[in-house]
Design an enzyme around this catalytic site. Sequence first.
Site, PDB file in Angstrom:
ATOM      1  N   GLU A 257       0.888  -1.170   0.000  1.00 41.87           N
ATOM      2  CA  GLU A 257       0.000   0.000   0.000  1.00 41.87           C
ATOM      3  C   GLU A 257       0.916   1.206   0.000  1.00 41.87           C
ATOM      4  O   GLU A 257       1.482   1.565   1.042  1.00 41.87           O
ATOM      5  CB  GLU A 257      -0.883  -0.003   1.256  1.00 41.87           C
ATOM      6  N   CYS A 291      -2.607   9.060   2.550  1.00 42.67           N
ATOM      7  CA  CYS A 291      -2.228   8.625   1.208  1.00 42.67           C
ATOM      8  C   CYS A 291      -3.345   8.883   0.200  1.00 42.67           C
ATOM      9  O   CYS A 291      -3.093   8.921  -0.988  1.00 42.67           O
ATOM     10  CB  CYS A 291      -1.869   7.153   1.235  1.00 42.67           C
TER      11      CYS A 291
HETATM   12  P1  NAP Z   1       8.107   5.290   4.943  1.00 44.20           P
HETATM   13  O1  NAP Z   1       9.254   6.176   5.174  1.00 44.20           O
HETATM   14  O2  NAP Z   1       8.132   4.405   3.751  1.00 44.20           O
HETATM   15  O3  NAP Z   1       7.949   4.444   6.286  1.00 44.20           O
HETATM   16  C1  NAP Z   1       6.951   3.469   6.434  1.00 44.20           C
HETATM   17  C2  NAP Z   1       7.481   2.340   7.294  1.00 44.20           C
HETATM   18  O4  NAP Z   1       8.587   1.729   6.623  1.00 44.20           O
HETATM   19  C3  NAP Z   1       8.003   2.783   8.657  1.00 44.20           C
HETATM   20  O5  NAP Z   1       7.754   1.771   9.599  1.00 44.20           O
HETATM   21  C4  NAP Z   1       9.496   2.895   8.404  1.00 44.20           C
HETATM   22  O6  NAP Z   1      10.282   2.768   9.564  1.00 44.20           O
HETATM   23  C5  NAP Z   1       9.714   1.727   7.486  1.00 44.20           C
HETATM   24  N1  NAP Z   1      10.921   1.823   6.668  1.00 44.20           N
HETATM   25  C6  NAP Z   1      11.595   2.929   6.276  1.00 44.20           C
HETATM   26  N2  NAP Z   1      12.667   2.584   5.534  1.00 44.20           N
HETATM   27  C7  NAP Z   1      12.667   1.224   5.463  1.00 44.20           C
HETATM   28  C8  NAP Z   1      13.526   0.260   4.832  1.00 44.20           C
HETATM   29  N3  NAP Z   1      14.592   0.626   4.117  1.00 44.20           N
HETATM   30  N4  NAP Z   1      13.223  -1.051   4.970  1.00 44.20           N
HETATM   31  C9  NAP Z   1      12.146  -1.448   5.681  1.00 44.20           C
HETATM   32  N5  NAP Z   1      11.297  -0.572   6.301  1.00 44.20           N
HETATM   33  C10 NAP Z   1      11.554   0.738   6.178  1.00 44.20           C
HETATM   34  O7  NAP Z   1       6.741   6.078   4.806  1.00 44.20           O
HETATM   35  P2  NAP Z   1       6.163   7.172   5.792  1.00 44.20           P
HETATM   36  O8  NAP Z   1       6.742   8.482   5.452  1.00 44.20           O
HETATM   37  O9  NAP Z   1       6.251   6.703   7.214  1.00 44.20           O
HETATM   38  O10 NAP Z   1       4.617   7.086   5.418  1.00 44.20           O
HETATM   39  C11 NAP Z   1       4.034   7.915   4.489  1.00 44.20           C
HETATM   40  C12 NAP Z   1       3.837   7.189   3.176  1.00 44.20           C
HETATM   41  O11 NAP Z   1       2.955   6.096   3.366  1.00 44.20           O
HETATM   42  C13 NAP Z   1       3.192   8.062   2.146  1.00 44.20           C
HETATM   43  O12 NAP Z   1       3.798   7.866   0.905  1.00 44.20           O
HETATM   44  C14 NAP Z   1       1.758   7.569   2.124  1.00 44.20           C
HETATM   45  O13 NAP Z   1       1.081   7.826   0.926  1.00 44.20           O
HETATM   46  C15 NAP Z   1       1.942   6.119   2.366  1.00 44.20           C
HETATM   47  N6  NAP Z   1       0.714   5.516   2.863  1.00 44.20           N
HETATM   48  C16 NAP Z   1       0.031   4.681   2.024  1.00 44.20           C
HETATM   49  C17 NAP Z   1      -1.172   4.116   2.439  1.00 44.20           C
HETATM   50  C18 NAP Z   1      -1.922   3.199   1.529  1.00 44.20           C
HETATM   51  O14 NAP Z   1      -2.805   2.494   2.022  1.00 44.20           O
HETATM   52  N7  NAP Z   1      -1.630   3.141   0.237  1.00 44.20           N
HETATM   53  C19 NAP Z   1      -1.661   4.389   3.717  1.00 44.20           C
HETATM   54  C20 NAP Z   1      -0.941   5.251   4.547  1.00 44.20           C
HETATM   55  C21 NAP Z   1       0.256   5.798   4.094  1.00 44.20           C
HETATM   56  P3  NAP Z   1      10.856   4.060  10.332  1.00 44.20           P
HETATM   57  O15 NAP Z   1       9.671   4.815  10.788  1.00 44.20           O
HETATM   58  O16 NAP Z   1      11.635   3.464  11.456  1.00 44.20           O
HETATM   59  O17 NAP Z   1      11.688   4.801   9.341  1.00 44.20           O
END
Ligand code: NAP
Length: 486
Positions: A257, A291
Amino acid sequence: MISLREPSLLKDQCFIDGQWCDAHSGKTFSVANPATEEVLAHVADGDAVDADRAIVAASRALPGWRSLTARERARCLHRWFELIMSHQEDLALLMTLEQGKPLSEARGEIAYAASFVQWFAEEAKRVYGDVIPTTGNDRRLLVIKQPVGVVAAITPWNFPSAMLARKLGPALAVGCTVVAKPASETPLSALALMVLAREAGIPAGVVNVVTGTDARGIGEAFTGSPDVAKITFTGSTAVGKQLLRASAETVKKVSMELGGNAPVLVFDDADIERAVAGTIASKYRNAGQTCICANRILVQSGVHDRFVAALNAQVSKLAVGNGLDNRTQIGPLISERAVSKVRKLVDDAVARGASMLTGGSVPGTGGYFYPPTVITDTREEMAIFQEEIFGPVSAVTRFDSEADGLRLANNTRAGLAAYFYTRDIGRIWRVAEGLAYGMVGVNEVAISNEVIPFGGVKESGIGREGSRYGVDDYLDIKHICLGGLS
Ligand code: NAP
């Protein structure tokens, strides 16, 4: 200080094999309130070693949990649902403190999270197989569905409870066990859910949470383990792509997602009042950090000026502040980095010719605030048009014909949610079918709940969460050929 009615909901350790434990390294990281920058807790800073321990626990718990009947698992999940709802106030408070969203939105998210647990507890009782008309009289052809096994879930900070529950609900209901890593900005909400999962009678090892800032290391432990059958991720498209690549090594099932870039199209024949209200509801919820937030507001020339004037008048009145204050409609962004990203996108658009109509003031009390903003004359070559803004900024673009509007709406690599406003029945079908998105709201922006399939196309993801389609992502199909019957 965090003062909860039920203080035991506040946890700062990993939850592995039914036990609360420190990180093996003994390290911790701090979790801060984005509205005040005050440190709320020091939480176990787990890493790949802790993730491996969680995988071992989940693997050990799998045979017992898988062998229960769906009805037996549903009993645990229904108890968990009831416990979540009976602690809604505390859970919402924890969320507002660590995430920043207004308390009313946090209460709504807790109910939304709980709804996935309840829905899937019921839905898993209806995981039917098939009997296929046979190709020979000496045999019968059957299909059964079985849980995929150990599931690794990685979740973001913007919906810290709901994104986890939307994965745990179906996974646990069909008989999988789970290792989860919540975002490091918002681990407290996830840990509080684990307190209640244990109280609900979900057995040790069935669900495990590893908190930690070494996201890459934990992610690699999940993707590299042959014992993990599936990765389910909600977060940014960039991290999703990394996880997809890493999952290829052991050919895991994946659900992704990822990011969105939702257009709202307002056609000349739209109900403008409704379109303005919908745009504001979609754009400014969670300070623009969802998102499926309206990211590009595309308005047809005939109503452009009227729509913009009404939008601007209402946005300039939005109340910004600490989410604990009942008057607050817009809380802080999650971090200083998030504020700089939004500021950069807006400054770049204005430098390239966009006009800023509203960009109000923010409380001068610290915290990561960005003012509710409206800019017009944004164009498709601007970064603000192509990237997720993830902040309380309406970026308005004018278009002339229906075809022009549809082309603009689809001019993105994202394909999660799209919305449009019109009263023409022919246009409703043409545009709904023409939008390259997984979800479309017609004269409506409140499109998400537990009964609908949530998910995107293109670079917004793979798979669906919620609804009857949401169980399939946690099931393997097995064909059984029953021979020798002559
Ligand atoms: P993110 O930076 O991708 O982080 C999401 C999760 O992934 C966090 O738990 C993060 O941990 C972890 N993570 C980061 N780098 C990683 C890596 N290299 N390997 C494994 N895990 C890793 O995203 P965000 O900024 O928190 O969230 C916002 C994004 O989520 C937006 O793009 C939004 O559109 C999307 N989103 C999508 C949906 C959907 O249903 N499509 C719903 C909600 C949000 P840390 O926090 O420890 O860095």
